[in-house]
Design a protein around this motif. Structure first.
Motif, PDB file in Angstrom:
ATOM      1  N   LYS A   1       9.364  70.744  49.313  1.00 37.80           N
ATOM      2  CA  LYS A   1       9.452  71.548  50.529  1.00 37.80           C
ATOM      3  C   LYS A   1       9.402  70.699  51.789  1.00 37.80           C
ATOM      4  O   LYS A   1      10.204  70.881  52.718  1.00 37.80           O
ATOM      5  CB  LYS A   1       8.318  72.584  50.558  1.00 37.80           C
ATOM      6  CG  LYS A   1       8.282  73.515  49.366  1.00 37.80           C
ATOM      7  CD  LYS A   1       9.603  74.245  49.168  1.00 37.80           C
ATOM      8  CE  LYS A   1       9.516  75.183  47.970  1.00 37.80           C
ATOM      9  NZ  LYS A   1      10.807  75.859  47.683  1.00 37.80           N
ATOM     10  N   VAL A   2       8.462  69.760  51.840  1.00 33.96           N
ATOM     11  CA  VAL A   2       8.334  68.927  53.040  1.00 33.96           C
ATOM     12  C   VAL A   2       9.531  67.992  53.173  1.00 33.96           C
ATOM     13  O   VAL A   2      10.110  67.853  54.260  1.00 33.96           O
ATOM     14  CB  VAL A   2       7.005  68.137  53.016  1.00 33.96           C
ATOM     15  CG1 VAL A   2       6.914  67.225  54.232  1.00 33.96           C
ATOM     16  CG2 VAL A   2       5.827  69.090  52.991  1.00 33.96           C
ATOM     17  N   ALA A   3       9.906  67.334  52.072  1.00 35.44           N
ATOM     18  CA  ALA A   3      11.056  66.428  52.134  1.00 35.44           C
ATOM     19  C   ALA A   3      12.324  67.194  52.486  1.00 35.44           C
ATOM     20  O   ALA A   3      13.124  66.750  53.326  1.00 35.44           O
ATOM     21  CB  ALA A   3      11.221  65.706  50.799  1.00 35.44           C
ATOM     22  N   GLY A   4      12.526  68.347  51.856  1.00 35.42           N
ATOM     23  CA  GLY A   4      13.708  69.145  52.167  1.00 35.42           C
ATOM     24  C   GLY A   4      13.730  69.584  53.615  1.00 35.42           C
ATOM     25  O   GLY A   4      14.772  69.509  54.291  1.00 35.42           O
ATOM     26  N   GLY A   5      12.598  70.033  54.126  1.00 37.32           N
ATOM     27  CA  GLY A   5      12.535  70.454  55.518  1.00 37.32           C
ATOM     28  C   GLY A   5      12.798  69.321  56.490  1.00 37.32           C
ATOM     29  O   GLY A   5      13.514  69.484  57.494  1.00 37.32           O
TER      30      GLY A   5
ATOM     31  N   TRP B   1       9.861  58.686  39.930  1.00 36.04           N
ATOM     32  CA  TRP B   1      10.601  57.575  40.521  1.00 36.04           C
ATOM     33  C   TRP B   1      11.526  58.067  41.617  1.00 36.04           C
ATOM     34  O   TRP B   1      11.711  57.389  42.637  1.00 36.04           O
ATOM     35  CB  TRP B   1      11.388  56.823  39.447  1.00 36.04           C
ATOM     36  CG  TRP B   1      12.492  57.634  38.813  1.00 36.04           C
ATOM     37  CD1 TRP B   1      12.420  58.354  37.657  1.00 36.04           C
ATOM     38  CD2 TRP B   1      13.827  57.800  39.302  1.00 36.04           C
ATOM     39  NE1 TRP B   1      13.621  58.970  37.389  1.00 36.04           N
ATOM     40  CE2 TRP B   1      14.510  58.650  38.382  1.00 36.04           C
ATOM     41  CE3 TRP B   1      14.519  57.323  40.404  1.00 36.04           C
ATOM     42  CZ2 TRP B   1      15.838  59.018  38.547  1.00 36.04           C
ATOM     43  CZ3 TRP B   1      15.854  57.693  40.568  1.00 36.04           C
ATOM     44  CH2 TRP B   1      16.494  58.525  39.664  1.00 36.04           C
ATOM     45  N   LEU B   2      12.097  59.255  41.419  1.00 34.31           N
ATOM     46  CA  LEU B   2      12.989  59.804  42.435  1.00 34.31           C
ATOM     47  C   LEU B   2      12.198  60.226  43.671  1.00 34.31           C
ATOM     48  O   LEU B   2      12.625  59.963  44.807  1.00 34.31           O
ATOM     49  CB  LEU B   2      13.749  61.004  41.862  1.00 34.31           C
ATOM     50  CG  LEU B   2      14.703  61.717  42.845  1.00 34.31           C
ATOM     51  CD1 LEU B   2      15.750  60.753  43.383  1.00 34.31           C
ATOM     52  CD2 LEU B   2      15.369  62.906  42.156  1.00 34.31           C
ATOM     53  N   ALA B   3      11.070  60.872  43.454  1.00 35.53           N
ATOM     54  CA  ALA B   3      10.238  61.280  44.589  1.00 35.53           C
ATOM     55  C   ALA B   3       9.795  60.071  45.408  1.00 35.53           C
ATOM     56  O   ALA B   3       9.811  60.097  46.644  1.00 35.53           O
ATOM     57  CB  ALA B   3       9.024  62.055  44.087  1.00 35.53           C
ATOM     58  N   ASN B   4       9.409  58.991  44.723  1.00 35.24           N
ATOM     59  CA  ASN B   4       8.970  57.785  45.433  1.00 35.24           C
ATOM     60  C   ASN B   4      10.120  57.075  46.144  1.00 35.24           C
ATOM     61  O   ASN B   4       9.888  56.311  47.096  1.00 35.24           O
ATOM     62  CB  ASN B   4       8.308  56.818  44.458  1.00 35.24           C
ATOM     63  CG  ASN B   4       6.968  57.320  43.966  1.00 35.24           C
ATOM     64  OD1 ASN B   4       6.342  58.186  44.583  1.00 35.24           O
ATOM     65  ND2 ASN B   4       6.518  56.800  42.840  1.00 35.24           N
ATOM     66  N   SER B   5      11.353  57.309  45.693  1.00 34.00           N
ATOM     67  CA  SER B   5      12.510  56.647  46.298  1.00 34.00           C
ATOM     68  C   SER B   5      13.049  57.383  47.519  1.00 34.00           C
ATOM     69  O   SER B   5      13.736  56.782  48.355  1.00 34.00           O
ATOM     70  CB  SER B   5      13.635  56.502  45.266  1.00 34.00           C
ATOM     71  OG  SER B   5      13.212  55.762  44.146  1.00 34.00           O
ATOM     72  N   ILE B   6      12.766  58.674  47.637  1.00 32.58           N
ATOM     73  CA  ILE B   6      13.334  59.474  48.719  1.00 32.58           C
ATOM     74  C   ILE B   6      13.041  58.887  50.102  1.00 32.58           C
ATOM     75  O   ILE B   6      13.958  58.764  50.930  1.00 32.58           O
ATOM     76  CB  ILE B   6      12.846  60.931  48.619  1.00 32.58           C
ATOM     77  CG1 ILE B   6      13.523  61.627  47.437  1.00 32.58           C
ATOM     78  CG2 ILE B   6      13.139  61.700  49.905  1.00 32.58           C
ATOM     79  CD1 ILE B   6      13.026  63.043  47.195  1.00 32.58           C
ATOM     80  N   PRO B   7      11.801  58.481  50.438  1.00 34.51           N
ATOM     81  CA  PRO B   7      11.551  57.963  51.786  1.00 34.51           C
ATOM     82  C   PRO B   7      12.347  56.693  52.103  1.00 34.51           C
ATOM     83  O   PRO B   7      12.879  56.550  53.209  1.00 34.51           O
ATOM     84  CB  PRO B   7      10.044  57.685  51.789  1.00 34.51           C
ATOM     85  CG  PRO B   7       9.494  58.564  50.721  1.00 34.51           C
ATOM     86  CD  PRO B   7      10.544  58.603  49.672  1.00 34.51           C
ATOM     87  N   SER B   8      12.437  55.759  51.159  1.00 32.24           N
ATOM     88  CA  SER B   8      13.175  54.521  51.405  1.00 32.24           C
ATOM     89  C   SER B   8      14.669  54.797  51.561  1.00 32.24           C
ATOM     90  O   SER B   8      15.336  54.198  52.423  1.00 32.24           O
ATOM     91  CB  SER B   8      12.943  53.530  50.262  1.00 32.24           C
ATOM     92  OG  SER B   8      11.598  53.104  50.224  1.00 32.24           O
ATOM     93  N   ILE B   9      15.206  55.702  50.742  1.00 30.55           N
ATOM     94  CA  ILE B   9      16.623  56.068  50.878  1.00 30.55           C
ATOM     95  C   ILE B   9      16.870  56.688  52.242  1.00 30.55           C
ATOM     96  O   ILE B   9      17.873  56.399  52.906  1.00 30.55           O
ATOM     97  CB  ILE B   9      17.023  57.038  49.750  1.00 30.55           C
ATOM     98  CG1 ILE B   9      16.946  56.331  48.381  1.00 30.55           C
ATOM     99  CG2 ILE B   9      18.423  57.590  49.981  1.00 30.55           C
ATOM    100  CD1 ILE B   9      17.161  57.255  47.204  1.00 30.55           C
ATOM    101  N   ALA B  10      15.947  57.545  52.678  1.00 29.51           N
ATOM    102  CA  ALA B  10      16.086  58.172  53.990  1.00 29.51           C
ATOM    103  C   ALA B  10      16.077  57.127  55.098  1.00 29.51           C
ATOM    104  O   ALA B  10      16.857  57.208  56.063  1.00 29.51           O
ATOM    105  CB  ALA B  10      14.968  59.181  54.201  1.00 29.51           C
TER     106      ALA B  10
END
Length: 349
Positions: free
Chosen positions: A21-25, A80-89
């Protein structure tokens, strides 16, 4: 102490909810903000790098669509995907700068978002990795195209990311510590330090789920102090509290660390024994009854206890059924003269 740790399944589910929810928002908000800024530049006729504009119009819909997917999906995200989201962003935020070779002033603001998200929702390690990726990407992709001015902006950005990361990590660690303390207090009896009724009921529910998956049998011991009212009426409630504390210590040291020992009522205690058949449970209950009689004889206010044993040998009873079985056995032990053990296997309806 022989206590069951607080369950973490609810926390895991809450973490998954926050990640999605937070990442999507944040992804949707960032896409809308970038598009809005780009449109405002176009409407006002101010110069804006053409490559940056094109990348914004291409990347923002993709980012927004990914945010909508996170908000709506019911699937659990791999860690692993959740941890990668911030760096990809962070890398995506820096891409327009790479294309135009012009450091965008909006970049430093947006880069704080994935860092703050990682620190608040994921972990300190992921937050610092994200801050490092953001700082390196901002420097390398921009190629310091603005000379000294670009270097100063990069230093300011890197310092801001470090400060934001440090502050959010500190606040989050303190919040987790306080939440853990509150969770322990909510499941702990203040007088004896044992698990209270709420914590014990949760342990029973987990044991039922284990039995339904084909786990070994379990047993429930209900322990009640015989004629406890006489202690309170004769010597006062302070003497009664001291007796309860002493019995709590004796119970806690009489069982394995994997067993759950709790105080579930005034003078009533309970013990959940995993991987015990009825005969073994009866032996442990009798040993407890004998130990209380022997050790408590030297207390200032001697006591004895009655023990009722309920078992789950043939099937997985509900917590209420197992409790009712042990309670019926305890009543029978009281009716038979107290200071004894009674066992009653749980029966399916």
């Amino acid at each position: 102490m022989a206590q069951e740790p607080a369950p973490d399944s609810d926390m895991a589910e809450s973490r998954q909810w926050a990640i999605k929810k937070v990442a999507g928002g944040l992804m949707i908000a960032a896409a809308v903000l970038v598009i809005l800024v780009t449109v405002l530049y176009d409407v006002r006729g101010e110069p804006y790098p053409p490559l940056t504009r094109r990348l914004n119009y291409v990347l923002c819909p993709i980012v927004a669509a990914s945010g909508v997917f996170l908000l709506r999906t019911r699937r659990r995200l791999p860690i692993w995907l959740a941890n990668s989201i911030p760096s990809i962003a962070a890398i995506l935020i820096c891409l327009p700068t790479s294309a135009s070779q012009r450091v965008d002033e909006l970049g430093p603001l947006l880069l704080t978002w994935p860092v703050a998200f990682a620190a608040a929702v994921l972990s300190a390690r992921v937050a610092w990795i994200t801050a490092g990726v953001a700082a390196v990407a901002f420097a390398v992709l921009a190629e310091l195209s603005r000379g000294v001015d670009g270097l100063v902006l990069w230093i300011e950005t890197a310092a801001s990311l470090a400060v934001v990361c440090w502050m959010v990590v500190r606040v989050q660690n303190e919040s987790l510590r306080l939440r853990g303390a509150l969770a322990r207090l909510a499941r702990t009896d203040p007088l004896t330090g044992l698990v209270n009724r709420r914590g014990f009921d949760e342990a029973l529910a987990r044991e039922q789920a284990r039995r339904r998956r084909g786990g070994p049998p379990s047993a429930l011991l209900l322990v009640d102090i015989d004629h406890f009212k006489r202690v309170n009426d004769t010597w006062g409630h302070q003497a009664g509290d001291e007796t309860l504390r002493l019995l709590g210590v004796l119970l806690d040291t009489s069982f394995r660390a994997t067993d759950v020992v709790g105080r579930i009522g005034g003078e009533e205690f309970a013990v959940l024994l995993a991987d015990f058949d009825p005969d073994e449970a009866a032996e442990r209950a009798q040993a407890l009854c004998d130990r209380v009689r022997t050790q408590a004889s030297g207390w200032e206010h001697p006591i004895t206890v009655s023990v009722g044993v309920g078992t789950s040998l043939k099937y997985a009873p509900t917590p209420a059924e197992l409790m009712a079985s042990a309670d019926a056995a305890l009543y029978a032990a009281k009716a038979a003269g107290r200071d004894r053990v009674w066992i009653e296997p749980a029966q399916a309806e």
